[in-house]
Design a protein around this motif. Structure first.
Motif, PDB file in Angstrom:
ATOM      1  N   TYR A   1      41.254  45.626  48.844  1.00 52.49           N
ATOM      2  CA  TYR A   1      41.679  44.254  48.941  1.00 52.49           C
ATOM      3  C   TYR A   1      40.538  43.625  49.871  1.00 52.49           C
ATOM      4  O   TYR A   1      39.685  44.485  50.745  1.00 52.49           O
ATOM      5  CB  TYR A   1      42.687  44.218  49.928  1.00 52.49           C
ATOM      6  N   VAL A   2      39.978  42.611  49.807  1.00 49.27           N
ATOM      7  CA  VAL A   2      38.973  41.867  50.539  1.00 49.27           C
ATOM      8  C   VAL A   2      39.715  40.608  51.304  1.00 49.27           C
ATOM      9  O   VAL A   2      40.984  40.093  50.874  1.00 49.27           O
ATOM     10  CB  VAL A   2      37.963  40.487  49.306  1.00 49.27           C
TER      11      VAL A   2
ATOM     12  N   GLY B   1      40.558  37.116  52.654  1.00 49.85           N
ATOM     13  CA  GLY B   1      40.801  35.891  52.135  1.00 49.85           C
ATOM     14  C   GLY B   1      39.693  34.456  53.315  1.00 49.85           C
ATOM     15  O   GLY B   1      39.034  34.452  52.886  1.00 49.85           O
ATOM     16  N   GLN B   2      40.080  35.627  54.427  1.00 48.05           N
ATOM     17  CA  GLN B   2      39.589  34.467  55.498  1.00 48.05           C
ATOM     18  C   GLN B   2      38.041  34.405  55.896  1.00 48.05           C
ATOM     19  O   GLN B   2      37.758  33.673  55.915  1.00 48.05           O
ATOM     20  CB  GLN B   2      40.176  34.596  56.328  1.00 48.05           C
ATOM     21  N   THR B   3      38.094  35.432  55.524  1.00 50.89           N
ATOM     22  CA  THR B   3      36.664  36.645  55.716  1.00 50.89           C
ATOM     23  C   THR B   3      35.642  36.003  54.557  1.00 50.89           C
ATOM     24  O   THR B   3      34.534  35.451  54.689  1.00 50.89           O
ATOM     25  CB  THR B   3      36.158  38.159  56.167  1.00 50.89           C
ATOM     26  N   ALA B   4      36.457  36.050  52.828  1.00 51.66           N
ATOM     27  CA  ALA B   4      35.871  35.892  52.005  1.00 51.66           C
ATOM     28  C   ALA B   4      35.541  34.801  52.199  1.00 51.66           C
ATOM     29  O   ALA B   4      34.380  33.767  51.964  1.00 51.66           O
ATOM     30  CB  ALA B   4      36.630  36.028  50.987  1.00 51.66           C
ATOM     31  N   ALA B   5      35.968  33.153  52.635  1.00 53.04           N
ATOM     32  CA  ALA B   5      35.740  32.275  53.073  1.00 53.04           C
ATOM     33  C   ALA B   5      34.702  31.633  53.533  1.00 53.04           C
ATOM     34  O   ALA B   5      33.952  30.758  54.038  1.00 53.04           O
ATOM     35  CB  ALA B   5      37.695  31.179  53.613  1.00 53.04           C
ATOM     36  N   TYR B   6      34.488  32.483  55.041  1.00 52.48           N
ATOM     37  CA  TYR B   6      33.597  32.259  56.291  1.00 52.48           C
ATOM     38  C   TYR B   6      32.266  32.715  55.347  1.00 52.48           C
ATOM     39  O   TYR B   6      31.292  31.892  55.821  1.00 52.48           O
ATOM     40  CB  TYR B   6      33.619  32.785  57.589  1.00 52.48           C
TER      41      TYR B   6
ATOM     42  N   PRO C   1      36.529  34.973  44.774  1.00 55.69           N
ATOM     43  CA  PRO C   1      36.395  35.838  43.692  1.00 55.69           C
ATOM     44  C   PRO C   1      36.136  36.110  42.915  1.00 55.69           C
ATOM     45  O   PRO C   1      36.007  37.664  42.191  1.00 55.69           O
ATOM     46  CB  PRO C   1      38.555  35.459  43.115  1.00 55.69           C
ATOM     47  N   ASP C   2      34.705  34.771  41.571  1.00 55.70           N
ATOM     48  CA  ASP C   2      34.601  35.411  40.894  1.00 55.70           C
ATOM     49  C   ASP C   2      32.864  36.167  41.968  1.00 55.70           C
ATOM     50  O   ASP C   2      32.535  37.154  40.747  1.00 55.70           O
ATOM     51  CB  ASP C   2      33.591  34.043  40.288  1.00 55.70           C
TER      52      ASP C   2
ATOM     53  N   THR D   1      40.491  42.829  45.021  1.00 50.17           N
ATOM     54  CA  THR D   1      41.243  41.711  45.063  1.00 50.17           C
ATOM     55  C   THR D   1      41.072  41.183  45.807  1.00 50.17           C
ATOM     56  O   THR D   1      41.293  40.732  47.336  1.00 50.17           O
ATOM     57  CB  THR D   1      42.917  41.965  44.540  1.00 50.17           C
ATOM     58  N   MET D   2      41.343  39.652  45.969  1.00 49.02           N
ATOM     59  CA  MET D   2      41.191  38.689  46.828  1.00 49.02           C
ATOM     60  C   MET D   2      42.801  38.551  47.556  1.00 49.02           C
ATOM     61  O   MET D   2      43.520  38.200  46.989  1.00 49.02           O
ATOM     62  CB  MET D   2      40.630  37.410  47.274  1.00 49.02           C
TER      63      MET D   2
END
Length: 189
Positions: A146-147, A149-154, A159-160, A167-168
């Motif tokens: 799992y990643v 999502g808040q960090t991913a947005a930063y 998801p792609d 998984t996000m």
């Protein structure tokens, strides 16, 4: 000019030499003690241990790991490699693979190690993401990744951009809360 040594001095030299020999042997054996395990040959190397805490017969492990650490560009993330080591270590000591359920929650810069080659190389001056085969091997053995999502947005990770099997989650906190509710214990390392 050489002088005669007393028995006391000779004994001290012998003890010092023996002590250094033991110290050198132990230091040398450290890294060499780690060998491939029974499940992952290229990852999660383990050492044999004189285990004094027996693993109960039929023990079921349901463990979640957490990391925010990223590897240096082009290097395997040792925190992700720890999951392969956990599996190798326990299977080598009699735990059935089907009795091991692992999850990993990644946040911070560690998220970048779970991204597709094209995304990773742009963020790492063209370096290859050598974590890809490790992630693939782990997901093939049922490890959940799992990643945050808040960090991913930063970091502008969508998801792609994530590797297959990753998984996000809404957040790392959310992923941990859900996994705790599902019976996962948190590995403190």
């Amino acid at each position: 000019m050489l002088t005669q040594l007393s028995w006391r001095q000779i004994r001290a030299l012998v003890l010092l030499t023996a002590g250094l020999s033991l110290f050198t042997a132990k230091a040398f054996a450290g890294a060499d003690a780690f060998q491939p395990g029974p499940v992952f040959k290229d990852y999660g190397h383990i050492a044999k241990v004189d285990n004094q805490q027996p693993i109960p017969e039929g023990m079921q492990f349901k463990v979640v790991f957490d990391t925010s650490n990223a590897a240096d560009a082009g290097k395997v993330n040792r925190h992700i490699d720890s999951l392969a080591r956990f599996i190798n270590m326990h299977v080598a000591n009699g735990v059935k693979p089907e009795n091991i359920e692992l999850a990993l929650v990644v946040h911070g810069k560690g998220v970048l190690d779970l991204t597709q080659e094209s995304f990773y190389s742009k963020r790492h001056q063209g370096a290859a993401n050598v974590n890809i085969p490790l992630i693939k091997a782990l997901t093939e053995k049922g490890v959940k990744l799992y990643v945050c999502g808040q960090t991913a947005a930063y970091f502008d990770v969508t998801p792609d951009d994530l590797l297959p099997g990753v998984t996000m989650a809404l957040s790392a906190m959310t992923a941990h809360a859900i996994l705790a509710k599902e019976g996962y214990s948190l590995n403190p390392f």
